[in-house]
Scaffold this motif. Structure first.
Motif, PDB file in Angstrom:
ATOM      1  N   SER B  45       0.831  -1.206   0.000  1.00  0.00           N
ATOM      2  CA  SER B  45       0.000   0.000   0.000  1.00  0.00           C
ATOM      3  C   SER B  45       0.861   1.250   0.000  1.00  0.00           C
ATOM      4  N   SER B  46       2.042   1.147   0.624  1.00  0.00           N
ATOM      5  CA  SER B  46       2.873   2.339   0.762  1.00  0.00           C
ATOM      6  C   SER B  46       3.407   2.829  -0.579  1.00  0.00           C
ATOM      7  N   ALA B  47       3.435   1.939  -1.594  1.00  0.00           N
ATOM      8  CA  ALA B  47       3.939   2.344  -2.901  1.00  0.00           C
ATOM      9  C   ALA B  47       2.977   3.287  -3.613  1.00  0.00           C
ATOM     10  N   VAL B  48       1.744   3.363  -3.139  1.00  0.00           N
ATOM     11  CA  VAL B  48       0.762   4.239  -3.798  1.00  0.00           C
ATOM     12  C   VAL B  48       0.031   5.105  -2.777  1.00  0.00           C
ATOM     13  N   SER B  49       0.735   5.450  -1.696  1.00  0.00           N
ATOM     14  CA  SER B  49      -0.008   5.995  -0.561  1.00  0.00           C
ATOM     15  C   SER B  49      -0.687   7.333  -0.839  1.00  0.00           C
ATOM     16  N   GLY B  50      -0.140   8.127  -1.765  1.00  0.00           N
ATOM     17  CA  GLY B  50      -0.761   9.441  -1.962  1.00  0.00           C
ATOM     18  C   GLY B  50      -1.706   9.505  -3.143  1.00  0.00           C
ATOM     19  N   THR B  51      -1.767   8.408  -3.912  1.00  0.00           N
ATOM     20  CA  THR B  51      -2.485   8.446  -5.179  1.00  0.00           C
ATOM     21  C   THR B  51      -3.949   8.078  -5.002  1.00  0.00           C
ATOM     22  N   ASP B  52      -4.839   8.840  -5.660  1.00  0.00           N
ATOM     23  CA  ASP B  52      -6.261   8.545  -5.557  1.00  0.00           C
ATOM     24  C   ASP B  52      -6.747   7.680  -6.709  1.00  0.00           C
ATOM     25  N   ILE B  53      -6.252   7.982  -7.914  1.00  0.00           N
ATOM     26  CA  ILE B  53      -6.721   7.250  -9.097  1.00  0.00           C
ATOM     27  C   ILE B  53      -5.533   6.978 -10.010  1.00  0.00           C
ATOM     28  N   ILE B  54      -5.494   5.801 -10.621  1.00  0.00           N
ATOM     29  CA  ILE B  54      -4.491   5.494 -11.634  1.00  0.00           C
ATOM     30  C   ILE B  54      -5.241   5.310 -12.955  1.00  0.00           C
ATOM     31  N   LEU B 111      11.491   4.888 -16.331  1.00  0.00           N
ATOM     32  CA  LEU B 111      10.200   5.563 -16.210  1.00  0.00           C
ATOM     33  C   LEU B 111      10.343   6.997 -16.693  1.00  0.00           C
ATOM     34  N   GLY B 112       9.592   7.302 -17.768  1.00  0.00           N
ATOM     35  CA  GLY B 112       9.573   8.681 -18.229  1.00  0.00           C
ATOM     36  C   GLY B 112       8.482   9.444 -17.494  1.00  0.00           C
ATOM     37  N   THR B 113       8.819  10.607 -16.946  1.00  0.00           N
ATOM     38  CA  THR B 113       7.828  11.367 -16.182  1.00  0.00           C
ATOM     39  C   THR B 113       8.224  12.840 -16.240  1.00  0.00           C
ATOM     40  N   ASN B 114       7.608  13.671 -15.423  1.00  0.00           N
ATOM     41  CA  ASN B 114       8.036  15.071 -15.399  1.00  0.00           C
ATOM     42  C   ASN B 114       8.325  15.508 -13.967  1.00  0.00           C
ATOM     43  N   GLN B 115       8.567  16.798 -13.766  1.00  0.00           N
ATOM     44  CA  GLN B 115       8.965  17.295 -12.454  1.00  0.00           C
ATOM     45  C   GLN B 115       7.885  17.079 -11.385  1.00  0.00           C
ATOM     46  N   ASP B 116       6.626  16.958 -11.830  1.00  0.00           N
ATOM     47  CA  ASP B 116       5.536  16.737 -10.875  1.00  0.00           C
ATOM     48  C   ASP B 116       5.745  15.470 -10.050  1.00  0.00           C
ATOM     49  N   TYR B 117       6.470  14.519 -10.645  1.00  0.00           N
ATOM     50  CA  TYR B 117       6.772  13.270  -9.946  1.00  0.00           C
ATOM     51  C   TYR B 117       7.459  13.554  -8.616  1.00  0.00           C
ATOM     52  N   PHE B 118       8.460  14.427  -8.668  1.00  0.00           N
ATOM     53  CA  PHE B 118       9.222  14.718  -7.445  1.00  0.00           C
ATOM     54  C   PHE B 118       8.449  15.623  -6.493  1.00  0.00           C
ATOM     55  N   LYS B 119       7.473  16.301  -7.074  1.00  0.00           N
ATOM     56  CA  LYS B 119       6.697  17.241  -6.277  1.00  0.00           C
ATOM     57  C   LYS B 119       5.531  16.538  -5.569  1.00  0.00           C
ATOM     58  N   TYR B 120       4.855  15.627  -6.284  1.00  0.00           N
ATOM     59  CA  TYR B 120       3.602  15.091  -5.757  1.00  0.00           C
ATOM     60  C   TYR B 120       3.644  13.625  -5.341  1.00  0.00           C
ATOM     61  N   PHE B 121       4.597  12.871  -5.852  1.00  0.00           N
ATOM     62  CA  PHE B 121       4.583  11.437  -5.544  1.00  0.00           C
ATOM     63  C   PHE B 121       4.816  11.217  -4.052  1.00  0.00           C
ATOM     64  N   ARG B 122       3.975  10.352  -3.455  1.00  0.00           N
ATOM     65  CA  ARG B 122       4.100  10.045  -2.031  1.00  0.00           C
ATOM     66  C   ARG B 122       4.202   8.540  -1.839  1.00  0.00           C
ATOM     67  N   LEU B 186      18.147   8.878  -5.631  1.00  0.00           N
ATOM     68  CA  LEU B 186      17.125   9.001  -4.588  1.00  0.00           C
ATOM     69  C   LEU B 186      17.499   8.211  -3.339  1.00  0.00           C
ATOM     70  N   ARG B 187      16.966   8.648  -2.239  1.00  0.00           N
ATOM     71  CA  ARG B 187      17.118   7.891  -0.991  1.00  0.00           C
ATOM     72  C   ARG B 187      16.257   6.636  -1.060  1.00  0.00           C
ATOM     73  N   PRO B 188      16.619   5.590  -0.298  1.00  0.00           N
ATOM     74  CA  PRO B 188      15.795   4.369  -0.293  1.00  0.00           C
ATOM     75  C   PRO B 188      14.370   4.667   0.171  1.00  0.00           C
ATOM     76  N   THR B 189      13.409   4.036  -0.483  1.00  0.00           N
ATOM     77  CA  THR B 189      12.008   4.230  -0.109  1.00  0.00           C
ATOM     78  C   THR B 189      11.341   2.924   0.290  1.00  0.00           C
ATOM     79  N   GLY B 190      11.966   1.796  -0.094  1.00  0.00           N
ATOM     80  CA  GLY B 190      11.308   0.525   0.161  1.00  0.00           C
ATOM     81  C   GLY B 190      10.147   0.274  -0.777  1.00  0.00           C
ATOM     82  N   THR B 191      10.116   0.975  -1.884  1.00  0.00           N
ATOM     83  CA  THR B 191       9.061   0.777  -2.888  1.00  0.00           C
ATOM     84  C   THR B 191       9.743   0.531  -4.229  1.00  0.00           C
TER      85      THR B 191
END
Lengths: 233, 418
Positions: B45-54, B111-122, B186-191
């Motif tokens: 669950s922790s790998a998607v903890s901040g996400t509401d919808i995929i 994984l191709g993404t944008n800066q929002d990844y570092f801003k919003y991913f939890r 990145l620091r370790p996240t366990g995800t």
């Protein structure tokens, strides 16, 4: 003081599942302060008779009174309490709990009998002193009375500790079941002397059971299972 | 009486300790498995903890969850930039993170993404991604690597890496004409983030700019790096995107909206629901594990009866002596039941001790190396009921030798000759 300590009339006993009668004793009486020697070969029902007196087995018919109390009238737990309150036992061998100290072994019956505990002494210290006195009187040296493990004792010493346990709290009846058969002649005689002395002092009646008839001279009353028991194997 | 019991047990401490030990191990296993099970679930669950919808191309919800979050399997299809753009600007959407998957670097997914990844991913307990070295990508050919990638491949900042086309470990098609440069670690996240190479969406486009239908350009026909960077690198398609809502209340509404989107067949999933489907699949394995631990407990209790029963014969003398000084057969059998209870309770106490010491010691290690966070919390109500049940089972087990001792002491009386 002519009260009967043990009074048997027409006692019959057999094991529940076996057909043949094991004991059939028309009469046997023991009076207070008597030292009775009961002789009989092994397997003649001596131990069964003792278990009946101790209230562990229940007779099939007849009457068995100990200190005037009909044993079969008592409940099972009543018999357990009656046994420890009024009877001290000494067996042939392995009389002691190996994990208790000598003194704790001697004082073991006092845990189960408040009557004997009261007689042994009012306070815990009094009872401990009584245990020590008995051990000393029975010829155990001071350093052996301490909290050393009982397994380190010789057989003769173990039997003296067992005697002290039977005597503590002055029960009315002491039953000794072949207590000397593991001892050599010298030890045997001194053990008997000490046992008689302490029984006299506490006013206990002694029933001594053995197959060895050479001991019988030491007693003022003799009986033989062959004569008592109508059933002969 | 208690004193006699304790002394008697102490006298047989060898077997008693072994019995207690085997019960402890069973208790530790039983509760430990439960804790690990919870920890595994929590780490998923922790790998998607901040996400509401995929959101991804139309397909199964579990598949979408697995490829977009756990980098397992591949997407059946891509979705258009226009669709993404449409929902990004939905008034109920707080943030989005686009994902473009399909390439790899030495077995690790790119994984191709944008800066929002570092801003919003939890991840975990709503934690933000942090850098141990460097910073997020700013150039087209910058890459940010996960801690495990950096550790296992021994990569440093500014190291050049070549991305392979496709996700196989041994890919023949390499984007070797357009190498990336490590800009951050990145620091370790366990995800799964730890096992990912992150690049910009533009980087993904740039790699494939002159490819045609999945094949590299002919020799001499490829554009130079300078030419590529000058192009418009806005991607036409992405693989999936994550949505964070302004208010979670609208989750179902937005989900329905996306699922019934007319322009393109899309699937929107709620991570919690998709995870539930995953648990249903894993349940059999979990049950299997639990059954095994029950058997371990049963073996422990069986060992206790064996020890008590086999000790009974040598203890006949002890019983007979106790009988002669006034203990009834009931007292004797009570002693045995009490003994098995004492052994069980002591076993449980030691089991809990082992469990908590182990958890306490291994917790940071598990979290750092396996991303498994096992919380050292107090026992749950369920655990307590379980333990009480074990105590009763132990008492019940003591009943068997107790009945035997009862019979024996009736038959033996006071005169056992051994």
């Amino acid at each position: 003081m002519d009260e009967a300590i043990i009074d048997l009339k027409n006692v019959c006993f057999r094991w529940k599942n076996s057909g043949s009668m094991l004991l059939d004793i028309p009469e046997f009486r023991m009076k207070q302060h008597e030292h009775v020697f009961l002789q009989g070969p092994s397997g003649c029902g001596k131990s069964t008779l003792l278990a009946l007196v101790g209230g562990i087995l229940i007779l099939e018919s007849g009457s068995l009174k100990v200190l005037g109390q009909e044993i079969s009238d008592l409940s099972r737990s009543g018999r357990d309490v009656f046994r420890v309150d009024h009877i001290g036992f000494i067996f042939q061998l392995f009389n002691l709990l190996p994990y208790l100290s000598i003194e704790e072994n001697v004082m073991l019956p006092l845990r189960f009998s408040s009557i004997r505990a009261k007689r042994a002494g009012r306070t815990k210290l009094d009872r401990l002193n009584e245990a020590r006195r008995l051990l000393k009187a029975l010829g155990l040296k001071e350093q052996q009375e301490e909290k050393s493990p009982v397994i380190e004792l010789s057989v003769g010493q173990q039997q003296r500790v067992a005697a002290a346990r039977a005597l503590i709290g002055s029960p009315e009846l002491i039953i000794a079941d072949e207590p000397t058969s593991a001892l050599d002649t010298n030890l045997r005689n001194s053990f008997l002397e000490l046992l008689f002395g302490e029984c006299k002092k506490s006013g206990s009646t002694l029933l001594f059971v053995s197959h060895d008839s050479t001991l019988s001279d030491n007693f003022n009353m003799q009986a033989s299972m062959d004569e008592l028991n109508n059933i002969i194997n | 009486m208690l004193n006699i019991l304790v002394r008697s047990l102490w006298n047989r401490r060898g077997t008693a300790v072994l019995t207690i030990f085997s019960i402890s191990i069973s208790v530790t296993l039983l509760l430990g498995v439960e804790k690990i099970r919870k920890g595994v679930r929590a780490s998923f669950s922790s790998a998607v903890s901040g996400t509401d919808i995929i959101v991804g191309a139309r397909g199964g919800q579990l598949q979408l969850l697995l490829y977009s979050i756990f980098r397992i399997g591949n997407a059946p299809n891509n979705l258009s930039w226009e669709s993404y753009y449409e929902f990004r600007n939905n008034r109920r959407v707080g943030w989005t993170i686009p994902f473009s998957l399909g390439d790899s670097h030495r077995g690790y997914r790119v994984l191709g993404t944008n800066q929002d990844y570092f801003k919003y991913f939890r991840y975990g307990r709503k934690k933000k991604l942090e850098f141990s070295k460097g910073e997020q990508f700013s150039e087209v050919f910058d890459a940010v690597i996960g801690s495990e990638v950096a550790k296992n491949l021994n990569y440093q900042i500014n190291e050049e890496i070549i991305v392979a086309h496709g996700t196989g470990k041994k890919s023949f098609l390499q984007h070797d004409d357009r190498p990336f440069k490590v800009a951050g670690i990145l620091r370790p996240t366990g995800t799964p983030v730890d096992q990912t190479v992150h690049v910009s969406l533009e980087g993904i486009t740039a790699m494939h700019v002159d490819w045609e239908s999945g094949a590299p350009p002919m020799e001499g026909e490829n554009l130079s790096l300078e030419e590529v960077i000058k192009l418009d690198l806005q991607p036409g398609e992405i693989t999936s995107f994550l949505i964070g809502l302004k208010s979670k209340i609208h989750a179902f509404k937005i989900q329905r909206e996306i699922n019934s989107y007319k322009e393109e067949p899309l699937s929107a999933i709620l991570p919690g629901v998709a995870l539930q489907e995953l648990w249903n699949i894993l349940r059999t394995a979990e049950t299997g594990l639990r059954v095994i631990t029950w058997f371990v407990l049963f073996a422990g209790l069986l060992g206790m009866i064996t020890a008590l029963l086999s000790g009974l014969n040598e203890r006949r003398r002890e019983m007979a002596i106790l009988r002669s000084v006034g203990a009834g057969p009931g007292t004797i059998s009570f002693l045995l039941i009490f003994e098995s209870t004492v052994l069980t309770v002591t076993g449980i106490i030691f089991g809990l001790l082992i469990l908590y010491i182990t958890l306490f010691v291994s917790q940071p290690i598990l979290e750092a190396y396996f991303g498994l966070f096992i919380s050292v919390d107090s026992l749950s109500y369920k655990d307590l009921i379980l333990l009480v049940g074990i105590v009763f089972a132990g008492m019940l087990m003591g009943l068997i030798p107790a009945i035997k001792a009862y019979r024996q002491s009736l038959a033996d009386g006071m005169t056992v000759r051994l």
